[in-house]
Design an enzyme around this catalytic site. Sequence first.
Site, PDB file in Angstrom:
ATOM      1  N   SER A 136    -121.309 -20.211  87.963  1.00 43.38           N
ATOM      2  CA  SER A 136    -120.701 -21.436  88.475  1.00 43.38           C
ATOM      3  C   SER A 136    -119.674 -21.989  87.497  1.00 43.38           C
ATOM      4  CB  SER A 136    -121.775 -22.499  88.717  1.00 43.38           C
ATOM      5  OG  SER A 136    -121.206 -23.767  88.974  1.00 43.38           O
ATOM      6  N   TYR A 161    -128.496 -27.689  86.457  1.00 43.33           N
ATOM      7  CA  TYR A 161    -127.926 -26.621  87.290  1.00 43.33           C
ATOM      8  C   TYR A 161    -127.004 -25.732  86.453  1.00 43.33           C
ATOM      9  CZ  TYR A 161    -124.844 -24.376  90.692  1.00 43.33           C
ATOM     10  OH  TYR A 161    -124.105 -23.460  91.403  1.00 43.33           O
TER      11      TYR A 161
END
Length: 342
Positions: A136, A161
């Site tokens: 990501s 995350y």
Amino acid sequence: MNYRALDTNKKYLVTGAAGFIGSYLSKKLLEQGCDVIGIDNLNDYYDVNLKYDRLELLKPYDTFTFIKGDISNKETINNLFDKIQPDIVVNLAAQAGVRYSIENPDAYMQSNVIGFYNLLEACRHYPVDHLIYASSSSVYGANKKVPFEETDFVDHPVSLYASTKKSNELMAHTYSHLYNIPATGLRFFTVYGPMGRPDMAYFGFADKYFTGQPIKIFNNGDFENDLYRDFTYIDDIVIGIERLLGNEPETDGAPHRVFNIGNNNPEKLMTFIESLEVALGSALDRKVEFTKEYEPIKPGDVPATYASTDLLHKEVGFKPETSIQEGLQRFADWYVDYYNVR
């Protein structure tokens, strides 16, 4: 550039096959006659009906097999690998979302860390030609240098995350080094489009418009220093992944690498919002204007995401071609039709 064409004789395992990117990639592979095995736990992080509708688009293909299962269950993954012996694995299963990681950290550790570990172990014991996995843009944290390059320092994530995605990159490198597993990590930059994730801002903006609610914009109303995002249309993302499938790393060291996969053309958040208003207006044949509320940036959010895609372009000729106006119009047309709103 050493781009090699897709091998339709190989077996492709796609985790998160009912997800946004996973379903699009699976359909692209199936259209070309590939044998695709999809796995997804169909969790209720967002509307499960959307996941089932994505799967409905894959069911007509004879070469598609779907398994409802969770990658965090080691026995499930080991049995799956033992049975199907995949040649190429694309791990797109993950607990997504920055803000939700603050509310429910357990979900991120289970799916993103333990689940990915299970896949690495399976690739170790049932060798594969190539493992591609989702990282990501969040790994760049609060980096101020833009555009973000793969060689940048990424040891200061600002959300759990992001930490789990950084851990994926470290784990993949270790397994590549120890067990010679060819692995490629992809740092995605704000992927959007029809049938996308309802937790994404653009989707939520549309939802709020049709329920008569204001949209919240986390930039303090500071238009001079607005948030920037590298919005990347789903079709462009899928082309980039497809081109990488048969192009495993070839190095003297660990056969592992990481690429940014983004638009390389960041837009101000307000420009994106105005484009969405225009797109919805076109789909509805009337003027659309959101009611806006401005709030401070949320913990874990970053002020800008901007990808340098030079490495990926050099490797496989990846160059996104969909403008936000074109991409948002496709989303708006789909949304109006799917939810039958007027």
